[in-house]
Design a protein around this motif. Structure first.
Motif, PDB file in Angstrom:
ATOM      1  N   LYS A  98      23.379  22.322  -1.305  1.00 54.08           N
ATOM      2  CA  LYS A  98      23.171  21.921  -0.149  1.00 54.08           C
ATOM      3  C   LYS A  98      21.887  22.562   0.805  1.00 54.08           C
ATOM      4  O   LYS A  98      21.813  23.904   0.867  1.00 54.08           O
ATOM      5  N   GLY A  99      21.103  21.764   0.969  1.00 52.69           N
ATOM      6  CA  GLY A  99      20.091  22.337   2.110  1.00 52.69           C
ATOM      7  C   GLY A  99      18.800  22.861   1.114  1.00 52.69           C
ATOM      8  O   GLY A  99      18.004  23.401   1.827  1.00 52.69           O
ATOM      9  N   LYS A 100      18.850  22.851  -0.041  1.00 55.49           N
ATOM     10  CA  LYS A 100      17.941  23.573  -0.754  1.00 55.49           C
ATOM     11  C   LYS A 100      16.944  22.467  -1.222  1.00 55.49           C
ATOM     12  O   LYS A 100      17.313  21.263  -1.716  1.00 55.49           O
ATOM     13  N   VAL A 101      15.583  22.791  -1.483  1.00 55.58           N
ATOM     14  CA  VAL A 101      14.631  21.884  -1.820  1.00 55.58           C
ATOM     15  C   VAL A 101      14.455  21.962  -3.164  1.00 55.58           C
ATOM     16  O   VAL A 101      14.435  23.116  -3.975  1.00 55.58           O
ATOM     17  N   VAL A 102      14.702  20.819  -3.933  1.00 55.81           N
ATOM     18  CA  VAL A 102      14.565  20.984  -5.520  1.00 55.81           C
ATOM     19  C   VAL A 102      13.659  20.012  -5.884  1.00 55.81           C
ATOM     20  O   VAL A 102      13.477  18.785  -5.549  1.00 55.81           O
ATOM     21  N   VAL A 103      12.855  20.654  -7.010  1.00 52.17           N
ATOM     22  CA  VAL A 103      11.788  19.656  -7.681  1.00 52.17           C
ATOM     23  C   VAL A 103      12.142  19.309  -9.006  1.00 52.17           C
ATOM     24  O   VAL A 103      12.033  20.123  -9.930  1.00 52.17           O
ATOM     25  N   PRO A 104      12.629  18.099  -9.457  1.00 51.49           N
ATOM     26  CA  PRO A 104      12.860  17.830 -10.757  1.00 51.49           C
ATOM     27  C   PRO A 104      11.676  17.471 -11.336  1.00 51.49           C
ATOM     28  O   PRO A 104      10.869  16.787 -10.854  1.00 51.49           O
ATOM     29  N   LEU A 105      11.881  17.980 -12.596  1.00 53.94           N
ATOM     30  CA  LEU A 105      10.512  17.850 -13.986  1.00 53.94           C
ATOM     31  C   LEU A 105      10.982  17.222 -14.975  1.00 53.94           C
ATOM     32  O   LEU A 105      11.979  18.001 -15.648  1.00 53.94           O
ATOM     33  N   GLN A 106      10.730  16.159 -15.355  1.00 54.75           N
ATOM     34  CA  GLN A 106      11.092  15.556 -16.761  1.00 54.75           C
ATOM     35  C   GLN A 106       9.992  15.382 -17.637  1.00 54.75           C
ATOM     36  O   GLN A 106       8.682  14.887 -17.126  1.00 54.75           O
ATOM     37  N   ILE A 107      10.114  15.875 -18.745  1.00 57.05           N
ATOM     38  CA  ILE A 107       8.934  15.609 -19.862  1.00 57.05           C
ATOM     39  C   ILE A 107       9.388  14.738 -20.806  1.00 57.05           C
ATOM     40  O   ILE A 107      10.414  14.762 -21.284  1.00 57.05           O
ATOM     41  N   ALA A 108       8.407  13.752 -21.213  1.00 56.86           N
ATOM     42  CA  ALA A 108       8.826  12.998 -22.314  1.00 56.86           C
ATOM     43  C   ALA A 108       7.773  12.672 -23.283  1.00 56.86           C
ATOM     44  O   ALA A 108       6.369  13.006 -22.926  1.00 56.86           O
TER      45      ALA A 108
END
Length: 159
Positions: A98-108
């Motif tokens: 909650k309230g945190k900035v999250v940057v998802p990174l997916q590699i394929a």
């Protein structure tokens, strides 16, 4: 001081996924003008404890929860993120991000999976309370064999 944490869902330790996540963390730190600082947790090191030692997983999640910004990186397995990452995230308490900035990174291995990060990973992070301003995809062909230096411009930014 802003801390940028990293959670890597690759079941192999010291993976190219880890190297990509650390490079992204460096780029974020540079953009934000903050030192490269924060916890780095590899799910691979947690694997033996995932179903038998919930306190170990909770401690790792608590450590990551201290970061202000979090990079969550995973390779693509069966058109989604890894089951190991899911097993770790399933043990997170409600509102953990909650309230945190999250940057998802997916590699394929193929661009045909470019939306997997948006369709599969982003919703789980949002369910945990994360603010996800941007989801990123990287074709593994952009990763050099040693994965210590690659061009962040290879990241496909999804909007």
């Amino acid at each position: 001081m802003t801390q940028i944490g990293v959670l890597v869902g690759n079941p192999r330790p010291a993976s190219r996924t880890l190297q990509a996540a650390l490079a992204l963390r460096e780029a974020l730190a540079s953009t934000l003008g903050v030192p490269v600082d924060g916890p780095v947790i590899e799910a691979a090191t947690l694997a033996p404890a995932v179903f038998t030692e919930p306190d170990t997983i909770k401690a790792a999640l608590a450590t990551l929860g201290q970061a202000d910004v979090l990079v969550v990186a995973t390779p693509t397995y069966k058109a989604a993120y890894t089951g190991l990452l899911k097993a770790v995230l399933d043990q997170a308490p409600p509102g953990w991000l909650k309230g945190k900035v999250v940057v998802p990174l997916q590699i394929a291995a193929s661009d045909k999976h470019a939306l997997a990060v948006e369709v599969h990973l982003r919703p789980v992070l949002a369910e945990l309370g994360a603010l996800v301003p941007q989801a990123l995809f990287l074709n593994e062909a952009a990763l050099p064999a040693d994965a210590t230096d690659f061009d962040l411009d290879a990241l496909k930014v999804l909007r």
